[in-house]
Design a protein around this motif. Structure first.
Motif, PDB file in Angstrom:
ATOM      1  N   LEU A  85      41.396  56.470  35.824  1.00  9.64           N
ATOM      2  CA  LEU A  85      39.937  56.443  35.758  1.00  9.64           C
ATOM      3  C   LEU A  85      39.441  55.189  35.042  1.00  9.64           C
ATOM      4  O   LEU A  85      38.485  54.538  35.496  1.00  9.64           O
ATOM      5  CB  LEU A  85      39.429  57.691  35.029  1.00  9.64           C
ATOM      6  N   LEU A  86      40.097  54.811  33.950  1.00  5.66           N
ATOM      7  CA  LEU A  86      39.694  53.605  33.215  1.00  5.66           C
ATOM      8  C   LEU A  86      39.882  52.359  34.080  1.00  5.66           C
ATOM      9  O   LEU A  86      39.053  51.438  34.041  1.00  5.66           O
ATOM     10  CB  LEU A  86      40.500  53.491  31.918  1.00  5.66           C
ATOM     11  N   THR A  87      40.965  52.331  34.847  1.00  4.01           N
ATOM     12  CA  THR A  87      41.189  51.206  35.754  1.00  4.01           C
ATOM     13  C   THR A  87      40.089  51.144  36.806  1.00  4.01           C
ATOM     14  O   THR A  87      39.589  50.064  37.146  1.00  4.01           O
ATOM     15  CB  THR A  87      42.566  51.329  36.438  1.00  4.01           C
ATOM     16  N   ALA A  88      39.678  52.302  37.316  1.00  4.31           N
ATOM     17  CA  ALA A  88      38.609  52.354  38.312  1.00  4.31           C
ATOM     18  C   ALA A  88      37.288  51.871  37.723  1.00  4.31           C
ATOM     19  O   ALA A  88      36.528  51.150  38.383  1.00  4.31           O
ATOM     20  CB  ALA A  88      38.464  53.778  38.845  1.00  4.31           C
ATOM     21  N   LEU A  89      37.002  52.250  36.482  1.00  3.20           N
ATOM     22  CA  LEU A  89      35.756  51.806  35.845  1.00  3.20           C
ATOM     23  C   LEU A  89      35.776  50.296  35.596  1.00  3.20           C
ATOM     24  O   LEU A  89      34.755  49.617  35.769  1.00  3.20           O
ATOM     25  CB  LEU A  89      35.555  52.559  34.524  1.00  3.20           C
ATOM     26  N   ALA A  90      36.947  49.763  35.200  1.00  2.00           N
ATOM     27  CA  ALA A  90      37.066  48.313  35.034  1.00  2.00           C
ATOM     28  C   ALA A  90      36.883  47.602  36.372  1.00  2.00           C
ATOM     29  O   ALA A  90      36.260  46.529  36.451  1.00  2.00           O
ATOM     30  CB  ALA A  90      38.438  47.973  34.438  1.00  2.00           C
ATOM     31  N   MET A  91      37.418  48.196  37.432  1.00  2.85           N
ATOM     32  CA  MET A  91      37.227  47.652  38.788  1.00  2.85           C
ATOM     33  C   MET A  91      35.749  47.581  39.137  1.00  2.85           C
ATOM     34  O   MET A  91      35.253  46.547  39.619  1.00  2.85           O
ATOM     35  CB  MET A  91      37.963  48.553  39.779  1.00  2.85           C
ATOM     36  N   LEU A  92      35.031  48.680  38.897  1.00  3.77           N
ATOM     37  CA  LEU A  92      33.613  48.724  39.226  1.00  3.77           C
ATOM     38  C   LEU A  92      32.821  47.708  38.404  1.00  3.77           C
ATOM     39  O   LEU A  92      31.923  47.032  38.928  1.00  3.77           O
ATOM     40  CB  LEU A  92      33.083  50.136  38.994  1.00  3.77           C
ATOM     41  N   ALA A  93      33.180  47.570  37.132  1.00  2.00           N
ATOM     42  CA  ALA A  93      32.500  46.593  36.276  1.00  2.00           C
ATOM     43  C   ALA A  93      32.710  45.175  36.790  1.00  2.00           C
ATOM     44  O   ALA A  93      31.788  44.347  36.783  1.00  2.00           O
ATOM     45  CB  ALA A  93      33.005  46.719  34.841  1.00  2.00           C
ATOM     46  N   SER A  94      33.916  44.876  37.263  1.00  2.00           N
ATOM     47  CA  SER A  94      34.206  43.544  37.807  1.00  2.00           C
ATOM     48  C   SER A  94      33.383  43.282  39.059  1.00  2.00           C
ATOM     49  O   SER A  94      32.819  42.194  39.244  1.00  2.00           O
ATOM     50  CB  SER A  94      35.703  43.420  38.130  1.00  2.00           C
ATOM     51  N   LEU A  95      33.303  44.276  39.925  1.00  2.00           N
ATOM     52  CA  LEU A  95      32.538  44.109  41.160  1.00  2.00           C
ATOM     53  C   LEU A  95      31.056  43.903  40.876  1.00  2.00           C
ATOM     54  O   LEU A  95      30.375  43.136  41.575  1.00  2.00           O
ATOM     55  CB  LEU A  95      32.734  45.335  42.058  1.00  2.00           C
ATOM     56  N   ALA A 111      33.926  54.001  45.101  1.00  2.00           N
ATOM     57  CA  ALA A 111      33.368  53.037  44.151  1.00  2.00           C
ATOM     58  C   ALA A 111      33.731  51.604  44.529  1.00  2.00           C
ATOM     59  O   ALA A 111      32.915  50.688  44.370  1.00  2.00           O
ATOM     60  CB  ALA A 111      33.859  53.342  42.735  1.00  2.00           C
ATOM     61  N   PHE A 112      34.940  51.403  45.043  1.00  2.00           N
ATOM     62  CA  PHE A 112      35.301  50.035  45.445  1.00  2.00           C
ATOM     63  C   PHE A 112      34.429  49.565  46.595  1.00  2.00           C
ATOM     64  O   PHE A 112      33.903  48.447  46.577  1.00  2.00           O
ATOM     65  CB  PHE A 112      36.766  49.937  45.850  1.00  2.00           C
ATOM     66  N   LEU A 113      34.287  50.403  47.606  1.00  2.00           N
ATOM     67  CA  LEU A 113      33.501  50.005  48.780  1.00  2.00           C
ATOM     68  C   LEU A 113      32.040  49.789  48.415  1.00  2.00           C
ATOM     69  O   LEU A 113      31.429  48.781  48.805  1.00  2.00           O
ATOM     70  CB  LEU A 113      33.635  51.067  49.862  1.00  2.00           C
ATOM     71  N   ALA A 114      31.472  50.717  47.637  1.00  2.00           N
ATOM     72  CA  ALA A 114      30.069  50.567  47.224  1.00  2.00           C
ATOM     73  C   ALA A 114      29.910  49.377  46.287  1.00  2.00           C
ATOM     74  O   ALA A 114      28.940  48.611  46.385  1.00  2.00           O
ATOM     75  CB  ALA A 114      29.594  51.849  46.531  1.00  2.00           C
ATOM     76  N   GLY A 115      30.889  49.190  45.385  1.00  2.00           N
ATOM     77  CA  GLY A 115      30.840  48.060  44.458  1.00  2.00           C
ATOM     78  C   GLY A 115      30.952  46.730  45.172  1.00  2.00           C
ATOM     79  O   GLY A 115      30.268  45.756  44.828  1.00  2.00           O
TER      80      GLY A 115
END
Length: 343
Positions: free
Chosen positions: A162-172, A225-229
């Motif tokens: 989950l933390l990795t996913a949130l960091a991914m979204l923040a980067s996007l 989240a990746f696609l939307a981000g």
């Protein structure tokens, strides 16, 4: 009548040693309880020591109610504890159909080898091509490192995903080309990390419906989240067409995942997204394996990362949108056909 069975550890240290997250004596207790229910676990410790509190707690978890006795070597048939005999071996020795395994020359090395074998055995038969050759070796290496600690639980790895996913979204959401590439890299890392919680759960006998459902829901969040981000990132860069493609892909994927997850929960009491693939496998579809590989998360995470590094993520998202539309139609068709067949 054969003599009672006992198990000899060279020392209390090796009996307490963690083997893929579980003390050796506790793994042995589980196998003994399965093979000879109702009989006590007789241990002979070479240094006349005793079991650590963690080991005793794990024996109670894995073999509830199993009495543990510390015996002398006389009048019992001894099996080497560090060999970690399984239930079948224990039964064969008890019945006189097999000889007791030999005492390992190096008990510590034997336990390390057992730990590696247990972690290797946590792979799933249905792993896709990228998972088999890339993701799974990396996640199992991480799992092996984490399982050296007795306090580690599958939920810790789920939180890391989950933390990795949130960091991914923040980067996007930085709205920069560099943020897009870093986001794609973190998406791939999340795909690798996602395997760790399941590996830890299987290695330590802590699999549960609740944990599996939570893992699936975080997977779904990460994917959407990746696609939307990525769509937001393109929008912030002034690329409206690419932004709409990313948002559309996110919406279609979210719809398909919601259908699959709801269907699985109603049927099995657990959230997962393998319903369509399982229907094809049960029907004996010749393309089931190829479809499973091409639609698996590990495959498209890796493919989107390659596209981002090559600077063609916009093209890849258009291909992906077309693919998820076909995927959604296939899901609806397969589940509808299954529902009709059950009426």
């Amino acid at each position: 009548m054969s003599s009672p069975l006992g198990y000899r550890f060279s020392s209390s240290r090796t009996a307490d040693r963690l083997v893929a997250g579980v003390p050796a004596a506790a793994r042995l207790a589980k196998a003994h309880a399965a093979a000879l229910p109702g009989t006590p676990l007789r241990l002979v410790l070479g240094d006349s020591g005793t079991l650590a509190p963690l080991t005793r707690a794990e024996v109670m978890r894995l073999a509830p109610g199993l009495p543990v006795e510390f015996s002398e070597a006389a009048d019992i048939t001894l099996l080497p504890g560090e060999a970690l005999p399984d239930a079948a071996t224990i039964l064969a020795v008890q019945a006189g159909l097999a000889a007791a395994p030999e005492q390992p020359a190096d008990p510590e090395m034997a336990l390390r080898r057992a730990a590696k074998a247990i972690v290797r055995g946590t792979a799933k038969p249905g792993d896709g091509m990228i998972s088999r050759h890339c993701n799974r070796p990396l996640s199992q290496a991480a799992s092996s490192a984490l399982l050296r600690f007795g306090w580690i639980r599958p939920g810790h790895a789920t939180l890391l995903t989950l933390l990795t996913a949130l960091a991914m979204l923040a980067s996007l959401m930085t709205g920069t080309p560099g943020g897009l590439v870093v986001g794609a890299l973190l998406f791939q890392i999340a795909s690798v990390v996602d395997g760790i919680d399941g590996e830890i759960a299987r290695a330590t006998f802590r699999s549960s419906k609740r944990g599996a459902s939570l893992d699936s829901l975080i997977d779904a969040f990460t994917n959407v989240a990746f696609l939307a981000g990525a769509g937001c990132n393109f929008w912030m860069q002034g690329q409206a067409e690419n932004a709409l493609v990313g948002m559309a892909a996110a919406a279609v994927m979210a719809t398909g995942l919601a259908i699959l997850g709801t269907s699985a929960f109603r049927r099995e009491g657990i959230v997962h997204f393998d319903g369509a693939k399982r229907i094809q496998e049960e029907a004996g579809s010749p393309n089931a394996r190829l479809l499973k590989d091409l639609t698996s998360r590990d495959f498209y995470c890796f493919a989107l990362l390659v596209a981002a590094l090559a600077g063609v993520l916009d093209v890849a998202l258009k291909v992906f949108l077309a693919a998820v539309i076909v995927w959604l139609v296939t899901i609806i068709s397969l589940l509808s056909a299954q529902a009709r067949g059950q009426q």
